[in-house]
Design a protein around this motif. Structure first.
Motif, PDB file in Angstrom:
ATOM      1  N   GLU A  37       0.886  -1.280   0.168  1.00 23.03           N
ATOM      2  CA  GLU A  37      -0.013  -0.078   0.017  1.00 23.03           C
ATOM      3  C   GLU A  37       0.875   1.118   0.026  1.00 23.03           C
ATOM      4  OE1 GLU A  37      -3.476   0.390   2.503  1.00 23.03           O
ATOM      5  OE2 GLU A  37      -3.513  -1.699   2.966  1.00 23.03           O
ATOM      6  N   ALA A  38       1.867   1.209   0.884  1.00 21.24           N
ATOM      7  CA  ALA A  38       2.779   2.505   0.896  1.00 21.24           C
ATOM      8  C   ALA A  38       3.421   2.549  -0.359  1.00 21.24           C
ATOM      9  CB  ALA A  38       3.796   2.434   2.045  1.00 21.24           C
ATOM     10  N   GLU A  39       4.037   1.342  -1.131  1.00 20.95           N
ATOM     11  CA  GLU A  39       4.703   1.674  -2.373  1.00 20.95           C
ATOM     12  C   GLU A  39       3.442   2.071  -3.375  1.00 20.95           C
ATOM     13  OE1 GLU A  39       7.796  -1.324  -4.995  1.00 20.95           O
ATOM     14  OE2 GLU A  39       6.659  -2.176  -3.236  1.00 20.95           O
ATOM     15  N   VAL A  40       2.344   1.788  -3.282  1.00 18.79           N
ATOM     16  CA  VAL A  40       1.499   2.265  -4.475  1.00 18.79           C
ATOM     17  C   VAL A  40       1.227   3.712  -4.031  1.00 18.79           C
ATOM     18  CG1 VAL A  40      -1.024   1.970  -5.083  1.00 18.79           C
ATOM     19  CG2 VAL A  40       0.224  -0.020  -4.796  1.00 18.79           C
ATOM     20  N   ALA A  41       1.169   4.130  -2.824  1.00 20.04           N
ATOM     21  CA  ALA A  41       0.863   5.542  -2.587  1.00 20.04           C
ATOM     22  C   ALA A  41       1.816   6.431  -3.179  1.00 20.04           C
ATOM     23  CB  ALA A  41       0.653   5.570  -1.126  1.00 20.04           C
ATOM     24  N   ALA A  42       3.182   5.931  -2.728  1.00 17.45           N
ATOM     25  CA  ALA A  42       4.486   6.867  -3.289  1.00 17.45           C
ATOM     26  C   ALA A  42       4.316   6.799  -4.953  1.00 17.45           C
ATOM     27  CB  ALA A  42       5.622   5.954  -2.825  1.00 17.45           C
ATOM     28  N   LEU A  43       4.093   5.568  -5.543  1.00 20.66           N
ATOM     29  CA  LEU A  43       3.817   5.845  -7.157  1.00 20.66           C
ATOM     30  C   LEU A  43       2.944   6.677  -7.528  1.00 20.66           C
ATOM     31  CD1 LEU A  43       4.223   1.830  -7.989  1.00 20.66           C
ATOM     32  CD2 LEU A  43       5.865   3.627  -8.543  1.00 20.66           C
ATOM     33  N   LEU A  44       1.752   6.621  -6.864  1.00 20.08           N
ATOM     34  CA  LEU A  44       0.540   7.617  -7.290  1.00 20.08           C
ATOM     35  C   LEU A  44       1.019   9.087  -7.123  1.00 20.08           C
ATOM     36  CD1 LEU A  44      -2.381   5.687  -6.020  1.00 20.08           C
ATOM     37  CD2 LEU A  44      -1.821   5.942  -8.299  1.00 20.08           C
ATOM     38  N   SER A  45       1.779   9.078  -5.746  1.00 23.36           N
ATOM     39  CA  SER A  45       2.110  10.695  -5.544  1.00 23.36           C
ATOM     40  C   SER A  45       3.135  11.190  -6.546  1.00 23.36           C
ATOM     41  CB  SER A  45       2.673  10.725  -4.473  1.00 23.36           C
ATOM     42  OG  SER A  45       3.298  12.081  -3.885  1.00 23.36           O
ATOM     43  N   GLU A  46       4.021  10.623  -7.042  1.00 30.89           N
ATOM     44  CA  GLU A  46       5.037  10.843  -7.740  1.00 30.89           C
ATOM     45  C   GLU A  46       4.350  11.008  -9.314  1.00 30.89           C
ATOM     46  OE1 GLU A  46       9.549   8.992  -9.961  1.00 30.89           O
ATOM     47  OE2 GLU A  46       8.220   7.600  -8.411  1.00 30.89           O
ATOM     48  N   ALA A  47       3.406  10.409  -9.837  1.00 32.03           N
ATOM     49  CA  ALA A  47       2.690  10.511 -11.002  1.00 32.03           C
ATOM     50  C   ALA A  47       1.751  11.691 -11.003  1.00 32.03           C
ATOM     51  CB  ALA A  47       2.063   9.256 -11.447  1.00 32.03           C
ATOM     52  N   GLY A  48       1.630  12.267  -9.788  1.00 34.14           N
ATOM     53  CA  GLY A  48       0.892  13.451  -9.822  1.00 34.14           C
ATOM     54  C   GLY A  48      -0.558  13.166  -9.198  1.00 34.14           C
ATOM     55  N   PHE A  49      -0.645  12.131  -8.698  1.00 32.13           N
ATOM     56  CA  PHE A  49      -1.983  11.590  -8.018  1.00 32.13           C
ATOM     57  C   PHE A  49      -2.075  11.787  -6.628  1.00 32.13           C
ATOM     58  CE2 PHE A  49      -1.909   9.599 -12.453  1.00 32.13           C
ATOM     59  CZ  PHE A  49      -2.847  10.288 -12.987  1.00 32.13           C
ATOM     60  N   GLU A  50      -1.341  12.290  -6.173  1.00 33.23           N
ATOM     61  CA  GLU A  50      -1.142  12.432  -4.639  1.00 33.23           C
ATOM     62  C   GLU A  50      -2.553  12.667  -3.942  1.00 33.23           C
ATOM     63  OE1 GLU A  50       1.473  15.013  -1.318  1.00 33.23           O
ATOM     64  OE2 GLU A  50       1.576  15.521  -3.429  1.00 33.23           O
ATOM     65  N   GLY A  51      -2.610  11.785  -2.704  1.00 39.15           N
ATOM     66  CA  GLY A  51      -3.850  11.883  -2.103  1.00 39.15           C
ATOM     67  C   GLY A  51      -4.762  10.791  -2.540  1.00 39.15           C
ATOM     68  N   SER A  52      -4.634  10.189  -3.640  1.00 39.24           N
ATOM     69  CA  SER A  52      -5.642   9.214  -4.331  1.00 39.24           C
ATOM     70  C   SER A  52      -5.856   8.062  -3.205  1.00 39.24           C
ATOM     71  CB  SER A  52      -4.942   8.565  -5.345  1.00 39.24           C
ATOM     72  OG  SER A  52      -5.024   9.427  -6.349  1.00 39.24           O
ATOM     73  N   PRO A  53      -7.296   7.676  -3.147  1.00 39.25           N
ATOM     74  CA  PRO A  53      -7.381   6.749  -2.192  1.00 39.25           C
ATOM     75  C   PRO A  53      -6.884   5.533  -2.484  1.00 39.25           C
ATOM     76  CG  PRO A  53      -9.377   7.262  -3.528  1.00 39.25           C
ATOM     77  CD  PRO A  53      -8.201   8.199  -3.508  1.00 39.25           C
ATOM     78  N   ILE A  54      -6.571   4.582  -1.434  1.00 39.47           N
ATOM     79  CA  ILE A  54      -6.028   3.229  -1.843  1.00 39.47           C
ATOM     80  C   ILE A  54      -6.959   2.101  -0.946  1.00 39.47           C
ATOM     81  CG2 ILE A  54      -3.964   1.762  -1.589  1.00 39.47           C
ATOM     82  CD1 ILE A  54      -2.410   4.240  -1.928  1.00 39.47           C
ATOM     83  N   PHE A  55      -7.382   1.133  -1.504  1.00 36.80           N
ATOM     84  CA  PHE A  55      -7.959   0.038  -0.960  1.00 36.80           C
ATOM     85  C   PHE A  55      -7.271  -1.294  -0.913  1.00 36.80           C
ATOM     86  CE2 PHE A  55     -10.996   3.486  -1.744  1.00 36.80           C
ATOM     87  CZ  PHE A  55     -12.017   3.643  -0.934  1.00 36.80           C
ATOM     88  N   ALA A  56      -7.388  -1.877   0.000  1.00 29.60           N
ATOM     89  CA  ALA A  56      -6.694  -3.386   0.079  1.00 29.60           C
ATOM     90  C   ALA A  56      -7.954  -4.442   0.053  1.00 29.60           C
ATOM     91  CB  ALA A  56      -5.988  -3.448   1.308  1.00 29.60           C
ATOM     92  N   VAL A  57      -7.787  -5.286  -0.844  1.00 23.60           N
ATOM     93  CA  VAL A  57      -9.274  -6.135  -1.092  1.00 23.60           C
ATOM     94  C   VAL A  57      -8.536  -7.663  -1.378  1.00 23.60           C
ATOM     95  CG1 VAL A  57     -10.552  -4.385  -1.894  1.00 23.60           C
ATOM     96  CG2 VAL A  57      -9.448  -5.767  -3.626  1.00 23.60           C
ATOM     97  N   SER A  58      -9.676  -8.583  -1.205  1.00 21.39           N
ATOM     98  CA  SER A  58      -9.535  -9.764  -1.659  1.00 21.39           C
ATOM     99  C   SER A  58     -10.725 -10.221  -2.531  1.00 21.39           C
ATOM    100  CB  SER A  58      -9.253 -10.941  -0.401  1.00 21.39           C
ATOM    101  OG  SER A  58      -9.304 -12.113  -0.880  1.00 21.39           O
ATOM    102  N   SER A  59     -10.751 -10.661  -3.925  1.00 21.97           N
ATOM    103  CA  SER A  59     -11.607 -11.095  -4.502  1.00 21.97           C
ATOM    104  C   SER A  59     -12.088 -12.345  -4.023  1.00 21.97           C
ATOM    105  CB  SER A  59     -11.219 -10.795  -6.005  1.00 21.97           C
ATOM    106  OG  SER A  59     -10.872  -9.565  -6.405  1.00 21.97           O
ATOM    107  N   VAL A  60     -11.224 -13.224  -3.312  1.00 20.55           N
ATOM    108  CA  VAL A  60     -11.526 -14.412  -3.172  1.00 20.55           C
ATOM    109  C   VAL A  60     -12.366 -14.410  -1.747  1.00 20.55           C
ATOM    110  CG1 VAL A  60     -10.674 -16.594  -2.258  1.00 20.55           C
ATOM    111  CG2 VAL A  60      -9.641 -15.511  -4.147  1.00 20.55           C
ATOM    112  N   THR A  61     -12.138 -13.648  -0.715  1.00 19.27           N
ATOM    113  CA  THR A  61     -12.726 -13.852   0.693  1.00 19.27           C
ATOM    114  C   THR A  61     -13.853 -12.681   0.678  1.00 19.27           C
ATOM    115  OG1 THR A  61     -11.181 -12.197   1.632  1.00 19.27           O
ATOM    116  CG2 THR A  61     -10.572 -14.530   1.626  1.00 19.27           C
ATOM    117  N   GLY A  62     -13.702 -11.579  -0.219  1.00 20.46           N
ATOM    118  CA  GLY A  62     -14.575 -10.510   0.080  1.00 20.46           C
ATOM    119  C   GLY A  62     -14.109  -9.419   0.868  1.00 20.46           C
TER     120      GLY A  62
END
Length: 642
Positions: free
Chosen positions: A126-151
């Protein structure tokens, strides 16, 4: 609301869409067999509160990146998906790079497969994705952690999408469907009992069953038989909605609709093989974008080979922006603001991305400073600001062209020009906005051209309007020249004498003998109303030979006292005015604004042969224009005869 997925292969994009919608977006047998998305997949969901979502599931494999681009270039909201057990991978970076280059408005990060990893690993990704989004100009974008198997996390993501969709739907409902209809086709197929169906996301405007549209760039007329959205019939499809159109049309062999085509309102059929763009070179590009580089060009849902010409420089470095003209191997449909992505000729790397600015650019002078200033003006997102800067840069802006490439009503563009304090001239396709400085320079050019005529022919009163404008051919549109000429006349610098123009200080004179002969000829030309005597008939009345009389009349014509309508006839300007008025009355009485030669003959009473000669003369001096078997009136007689 329509969203697209993005991310590396096997990071759970299709499984997430299935968990959110209950629909398996993998529709091809090969996709089922191989377990990966090859082509675009689509799914719809109605959330518990009634909000409707549409998903475009794009491939994650690098070999199918053109299919991914076909899915995201018309969409403003994207889910960037990263598997917790794998982390960001090559296609994660390339997809995010593309989203940044094309200016996607809203990106939501989704970390999938959290059922496979411990809590610490999930938090790290999650932290890595947040850093990537921020670097690309999408700072503050929400991030959700999910499992399509367990729901796990799916309800929270669904609620977020529901809130986002409600906001987007309210915003769309609050503004009218701007512009005329455009839809890039991403799928085309035949259904038994229904016929041809094409699908895509509406880029602009709206359409309804019964509308007549055009398959562009091939120019084939089609009719909308029906519209489906979210798997049910609807009465109207508007910008931002994903829909399926049932079309009727006659297609040549091999000319059926395909991915890359557009369905557009007839006025927007504008096939072009050359586009001026503002592009940003990817920070990850292997080298600068060089002038003359062969490229793959992605726009709408099309992928076409082209060649990039960097304007005003030899190259654009990674991370920098600039203007680029792209020459394409075949025509495409594109308007201002359409997203463009360039990949290298081998389709291995994303090179640059941005927006189309001008689908009708010049090839000559494309790197001149004034053209670069015009492109900088066109890059303004607000049409009022763009028009103001463009008029300041170019001096003259054809308003119909500006309205067309921006997909705006011309009346709205004319209001923007007037609000900016600019002068507007002409109407319809010839409407122009002109800056005061440019208008003054045109006036100077007209005055200089008149001075040249007077210097070369001091005994001639002056040229006709048409002859004067021919000297400035290519310098400005006719409506702008007319406006500059009117300014000169209003200021008393130019005088109109009959059908000719002269500088106010220029005063040639006929000789005494010519003036004496004119006193005899003028009453004879006036005597027969709309059908003056032929030259040989005038000569007989005056006991003269036709040849010297013709030479005399040509001298008099230079002073604007007569007009040679036919080889053997000279008319007084007032006679030509009366005949032109007949044409105006006939056109005004017609609902279509047209009249025929037969109608003109009957109304004027001058006979068939002379009718043809008169109408051809009116065409030559720009009062009328022939279109097949009919004519239309272009301007009032006062514009030519004062």
């Amino acid at each position: 609301m329509i969203l697209a997925t993005a991310g590396h292969i096997d990071h759970g994009k299709t499984a997430l869409v299935r968990a959110l919608t209950g629909v398996d977006a993998d529709r091809l047998p090969e996709e089922k067999r191989r377990g990966l998305t090859i082509d675009l997949g689509f799914a719809y969901a109605s959330l518990p509160d009634g909000t409707e979502l549409g998903f475009v599931d794009v491939p994650g494999h690098e070999r199918f990146l053109p299919n991914m681009l076909a899915g995201v270039l018309s969409i403003d909201r994207v889910l960037l998906i990263v598997a917790a057990d794998d982390g960001p991978r090559p296609q994660t970076f390339e997809h995010l790079d593309i989203l940044e280059l094309i200016g996607i408005a809203d990106v939501t990060g989704v970390v999938t497969k959290i059922d496979r990893v411990p809590e610490e690993r999930r938090a790290a990704v999650e932290a890595e994705v947040a850093a990537l989004l921020s670097e690309a100009g999408f700072e503050g974008s929400p991030i959700f952690a999910v499992s399509s198997v367990t729901g796990a996390g799916i309800p929270e993501l669904s609620e977020h999408l529901s809130q986002t969709a409600r906001i987007a739907d309210r915003a769309r409902a609050a503004r009218p469907a701007a512009g005329q209809f455009r839809l890039p086709i991403d799928r085309a197929f035949l259904l038994p009992g229904i016929g041809l169906v094409v699908t895509g996301t509406v880029a602009a405007g709206e359409t309804a069953p019964g509308d007549r549209l055009v398959l562009s760039p091939r120019g084939i007329e089609v009719r909308v038989r029906g519209i489906h959205a979210h798997n049910r019939p609807i009465e109207r499809a508007a910008a931002g909605e994903r829909c399926a159109l049932n079309l009727a049309g006659t297609f040549p062999e091999g000319g059926e609709p395909r991915r890359g085509d557009w369905v557009v309102a007839p006025a927007l059929h504008l096939p072009t093989s050359r586009i001026d763009c503002r592009l940003t070179v990817s920070r990850s590009a292997p080298a600068p974008l060089r002038d003359g580089l062969p490229v793959h060009v992605h726009l709408g849902t099309e992928d076409v080979v082209g060649r990039a010409a960097v304007l005003g420089a030899r190259s654009i470095a990674p991370g920098d922006s600039g203007f680029v003209q792209v020459d394409l191997e075949h025509p495409v449909g594109v308007l201002w603001g359409d997203r463009v992505v360039l990949r290298d000729h081998a389709a291995r790397h994303t090179l640059a991305g941005g927006r189309a600015l001008d689908p009708l650019p010049p090839r000559r002078g494309r790197s001149r400073p004034e053209r670069l200033m015009a492109l900088a003006a066109l890059a303004e997102p607000d049409p009022g600001d763009a028009l103001e800067r463009l008029i300041e840069a170019a001096g003259i802006v054809p308003l119909s062209r500006f309205a067309l490439i921006r997909n705006l009503p011309q009346t709205e563009v004319e209001m923007l020009a007037e609000a900016g304090g600019f002068r507007c001239f002409g109407a319809g396709a010839s409407a122009l906005a002109v800056g005061d400085e440019r208008l003054a320079r045109l006036g100077d050019s007209l005055a200089a051209a008149l001075a040249q005529v007077h210097l070369a022919q001091p005994d001639v009163l002056g040229p006709s309007r048409a002859a004067l404008f021919r000297r400035l051919r290519g310098e400005a549109p006719e409506a702008a020249l007319d406006a500059a000429l009117a300014e000169l006349q209003a200021a008393g610098k130019v005088v109109r004498d009959g059908a000719v123009l002269r500088l106010a200080e220029h005063q040639p004179r006929l000789s005494r003998d010519d003036e004496r002969l004119w006193g005899q000829v003028q009453p004879l030309l006036r005597a027969d109303e709309l059908r003056p005597l032929r030259v040989r008939e005038l000569a007989a009345e005056l006991s003269l030979q036709p040849e010297p009389l013709t030479r005399f009349l040509k001298r008099v014509e230079r002073f604007g006292r007569v007009a040679q309508v036919a080889p053997n006839r000279f008319f007084l300007p007032e006679t030509v005015e009366r005949l032109a008025e007949v044409a105006r009355e006939l056109a005004g009485a017609s609902p279509e604004g047209y009249f025929t030669a037969a109608e003109f003959k009957d109304r004027s009473g001058i006979g068939r042969n002379l009718t043809i000669e008169v109408l051809e003369y009116l065409d030559r001096i720009g009062i009328t224009r022939r279109e097949g078997d009919v004519r239309t009136v272009l301007r009032a007689t006062a514009a030519v005869f004062g």
